[in-house]
Design a protein around this motif. Structure first.
Motif, short mmCIF file in Angstrom:
data_model
loop_
_atom_site.label_atom_id
_atom_site.label_comp_id
_atom_site.label_asym_id
_atom_site.label_seq_id
_atom_site.Cartn_x
_atom_site.Cartn_y
_atom_site.Cartn_z
N GLY A 239 0.82 -1.22 0.00
CA GLY A 239 0.00 0.00 0.00
C GLY A 239 0.85 1.25 0.00
N GLY A 240 1.94 1.23 0.75
CA GLY A 240 2.83 2.38 0.77
C GLY A 240 3.51 2.60 -0.56
N ILE A 241 3.96 1.50 -1.19
CA ILE A 241 4.59 1.61 -2.51
C ILE A 241 3.59 2.16 -3.52
CG2 ILE A 241 5.57 0.30 -4.42
CD1 ILE A 241 6.80 -1.60 -2.35
N ALA A 242 2.35 1.64 -3.48
CA ALA A 242 1.32 2.09 -4.43
C ALA A 242 1.02 3.57 -4.26
CB ALA A 242 0.04 1.27 -4.23
N ALA A 243 0.94 4.04 -3.02
CA ALA A 243 0.67 5.46 -2.78
C ALA A 243 1.80 6.34 -3.31
CB ALA A 243 0.47 5.71 -1.28
N GLU A 244 3.03 5.88 -3.13
CA GLU A 244 4.18 6.63 -3.63
C GLU A 244 4.18 6.67 -5.16
OE1 GLU A 244 7.63 8.93 -3.01
OE2 GLU A 244 6.09 8.23 -1.61
N VAL A 245 3.86 5.55 -5.79
CA VAL A 245 3.80 5.50 -7.25
C VAL A 245 2.72 6.46 -7.77
CG1 VAL A 245 3.16 4.05 -9.23
CG2 VAL A 245 4.72 3.18 -7.48
N ALA A 246 1.54 6.43 -7.16
CA ALA A 246 0.44 7.28 -7.60
C ALA A 246 0.82 8.75 -7.50
CB ALA A 246 -0.81 7.00 -6.77
N VAL A 265 0.84 -4.20 -6.26
CA VAL A 265 0.77 -2.73 -6.27
C VAL A 265 -0.42 -2.27 -7.09
CG1 VAL A 265 1.93 -0.66 -7.13
CG2 VAL A 265 3.23 -2.36 -5.83
N ALA A 266 -0.64 -2.90 -8.26
CA ALA A 266 -1.79 -2.54 -9.09
C ALA A 266 -3.10 -2.79 -8.36
CB ALA A 266 -1.75 -3.33 -10.40
N ALA A 267 -3.18 -3.91 -7.65
CA ALA A 267 -4.39 -4.22 -6.89
C ALA A 267 -4.64 -3.17 -5.82
CB ALA A 267 -4.27 -5.61 -6.27
N ALA A 307 5.38 6.86 -21.20
CA ALA A 307 4.71 6.43 -19.97
C ALA A 307 5.76 6.21 -18.89
CB ALA A 307 3.94 5.12 -20.21
N TRP A 308 5.34 6.33 -17.66
CA TRP A 308 6.18 5.89 -16.55
C TRP A 308 6.27 4.37 -16.62
CZ3 TRP A 308 8.50 8.96 -12.73
CH2 TRP A 308 8.18 10.32 -12.76
N ILE A 309 7.42 3.82 -16.27
CA ILE A 309 7.61 2.38 -16.29
C ILE A 309 7.95 1.92 -14.88
CG2 ILE A 309 9.03 0.49 -17.18
CD1 ILE A 309 9.44 2.15 -19.71
N ALA A 310 7.13 1.01 -14.35
CA ALA A 310 7.34 0.49 -12.99
C ALA A 310 7.73 -0.98 -13.07
CB ALA A 310 6.07 0.65 -12.15
N GLY A 374 24.48 2.28 -12.37
CA GLY A 374 24.73 3.24 -11.30
C GLY A 374 23.67 3.11 -10.23
N HIS A 375 23.64 4.05 -9.33
CA HIS A 375 22.69 3.98 -8.22
C HIS A 375 21.38 4.67 -8.59
CE1 HIS A 375 26.32 2.86 -6.06
NE2 HIS A 375 25.54 2.38 -5.12
N LEU A 376 20.29 4.02 -8.21
CA LEU A 376 18.95 4.50 -8.53
C LEU A 376 18.07 4.31 -7.30
CD1 LEU A 376 17.55 5.50 -11.23
CD2 LEU A 376 16.53 3.24 -11.34
N PRO A 377 17.17 5.26 -7.01
CA PRO A 377 16.27 5.08 -5.86
C PRO A 377 15.30 3.93 -6.10
CG PRO A 377 16.32 7.38 -6.59
CD PRO A 377 16.99 6.57 -7.66
N VAL A 378 15.18 3.06 -5.12
CA VAL A 378 14.21 1.96 -5.16
C VAL A 378 13.10 2.30 -4.18
CG1 VAL A 378 13.83 -0.49 -4.70
CG2 VAL A 378 15.97 0.27 -5.77
N ILE A 379 11.86 2.32 -4.66
CA ILE A 379 10.72 2.65 -3.79
C ILE A 379 10.38 1.43 -2.94
CG2 ILE A 379 8.30 3.34 -3.73
CD1 ILE A 379 8.77 4.72 -6.45
N THR A 380 10.51 1.54 -1.63
CA THR A 380 10.22 0.44 -0.72
C THR A 380 9.00 0.69 0.16
OG1 THR A 380 11.73 1.36 0.95
CG2 THR A 380 12.67 -0.21 -0.62
N GLY A 381 8.40 1.89 0.06
CA GLY A 381 7.22 2.21 0.86
C GLY A 381 6.85 3.67 0.68
N ARG A 382 5.87 4.10 1.42
CA ARG A 382 5.43 5.50 1.36
C ARG A 382 6.52 6.39 1.93
NH1 ARG A 382 2.72 9.34 -1.23
NH2 ARG A 382 1.51 10.73 0.11
N ARG A 383 7.02 7.31 1.09
CA ARG A 383 8.10 8.22 1.48
C ARG A 383 9.37 7.47 1.86
NH1 ARG A 383 5.87 12.72 -0.64
NH2 ARG A 383 4.03 13.47 0.48
#
Length: 392
Positions: A239-246, A265-267, A307-310, A374-383
């Motif tokens: 849920g946190g990852i989905a909120a961050e993506v949105a 995440v889509a669900a 498009a954004w790609i996740a 290189g280094h890239l941010p990985v979304i692991t949750g909300r914020r």
């Protein structure tokens, strides 16, 4: 003279960019070709041989010999191997002629493997995917008293859950050269031959079945790990990852790569997407997402526009691009804006399970892989993000 075996499955990976998944069986291969798919296995096998040849020359008083001058590739005719050897500029000994110039089959792969190994080789390279690895395993198991030679897969298929493959074609050449030179105390290990469990897939899980083991040169980081099965993902993390993506996408298109994490995440966003395909959602704040494409191939993704790609890495292996998501091709990635519009989604537990190993790239475009590395941010949750390394 060093003798290398090579067998190519020329239809391996055909279904990837057109969204058909694997190409097991002649019907799916023909369907992929009818959709405009282009064979890539031969070129990737040639890239592996080229890297091997470049590394195989040893210094002499007169300098370095011509690349590959001490190599003889024992192979099958035409697209089953000889074409790739010619493209790499190496010498070939053709020991299996059936299958050249016509539709090839699993039986051709097995027969070619038996013919090549019977000639005596220091290492058998095969180019294909998990289905090809199973064919190689079966062929070697039927040889009886013929000594079992080391094996290494050049990744050219779609899924490649097995641990018998190098992480890329050029890595295959690097590993082969290290094994032949016996540099760095390279040893053999028994690596798993895996393939996707279709029964589990019908239950909404991406997992693999074990079919056996093959002896593979053990070069850490350059030979891939086996895929681990998907596990239940904590709802709060998803849920946190989905909120961050949105929030990051806002109003726009979101292309979701395959996998259990992206599906969860889509669900959470309110959409039902496929488990093994690439689906595209139209997001708008305050409204439920709208599905604009299901199981899209490369052409459909390009037609939809930027498009954004996740994406989420494959569990255990760490592959982000080049395994199971070939629809998201170099052309699609560049059209989307590259790193700027690439969202990497992963729970903290899944990321920690990699043990610090990098996320892997094998798009088939070395320049793009270098650009994305290189280094890239990985979304692991909300914020919550974790700066993590991507490597080719």
């Amino acid at each position: 003279m060093t003798r290398i075996g090579l067998v190519v499955n020329p239809v391996a990976g055909l279904g990837g960019r057109v969204g058909l998944g694997g190409t097991d069986g002649p019907d799916r291969a023909r369907a992929a070709l009818s959709l405009g798919a282009r064979p890539l296995a031969g070129a990737r096998a040639a890239a592996a041989l080229g890297e091997l040849a470049a590394r195989a020359g040893k210094p002499t008083r007169a300098g370095f010999p011509a690349p590959g001058s001490g190599l003889l590739v024992v192979t099958a005719a035409g697209p089953l191997g000889a074409d790739s050897v010619a493209a790499a500029g190496l010498a070939a000994q053709v020991v299996y002629a059936a299958g050249a110039g016509r539709d090839t089959s699993a039986e051709d792969t097995a027969a070619a493997v038996r013919a090549v190994v019977a000639e005596g080789v220091d290492l058998l390279l095969f180019a294909g995917g998990d289905g090809t690895a199973r064919d190689v395993l079966g062929a070697l198991g039927s040889l009886g008293d013929v000594p079992l030679c080391p094996v290494l897969g050049v990744p050219t298929g779609v899924k490649m859950h097995s641990a018998v493959f190098a992480v890329s074609p050029r890595a295959a050449g690097e590993v082969a050269a290290a094994w032949l030179a016996r540099t760095g105390n390279v040893r053999l290990r028994d690596a798993e031959v895996m393939d996707r469990d279709e029964d589990a897939l019908g239950e909404g899980r991406v997992t693999s079945r074990l079919f056996g083991w093959l002896p593979v040169p053990d070069v850490p980081v350059r030979v891939q790990q086996r895929k681990t099965g998907s596990t239940a993902t904590a709802p709060d993390a998803v849920g946190g990852i989905a909120a961050e993506v949105a929030e990051r996408v806002g109003a726009g298109l979101l292309a979701l790569g395959p996998g259990s994490t992206t599906r969860a995440v889509a669900a959470s966003l309110g959409a039902d997407v496929s488990l093994t395909g690439v689906d595209v959602l139209a997001l708008r704040p305050g409204h439920p997402p709208r599905t604009v494409a299901r199981e899209a191939g490369e052409d459909a993704l390009l037609a939809l526009g930027p498009a954004w790609i996740a994406l989420s890495p494959i569990g255990g292996q760490g592959f982000l691009l080049g395994r199971g998501n070939q629809q998201i091709s170099p052309r699609v990635l560049r059209a989307a804006g590259g790193r700027a519009h690439l969202l990497v989604l992963c729970t903290e537990a899944k990321l920690a399970a990699l043990g610090g190993r990098p996320l892997l790239l094998d798009t088939g475009d070395d320049a793009l892989d270098a650009e994305l590395s290189g280094h890239l941010p990985v979304i692991t949750g909300r914020r919550r993000t974790s700066l993590y390394r991507l490597a080719m």
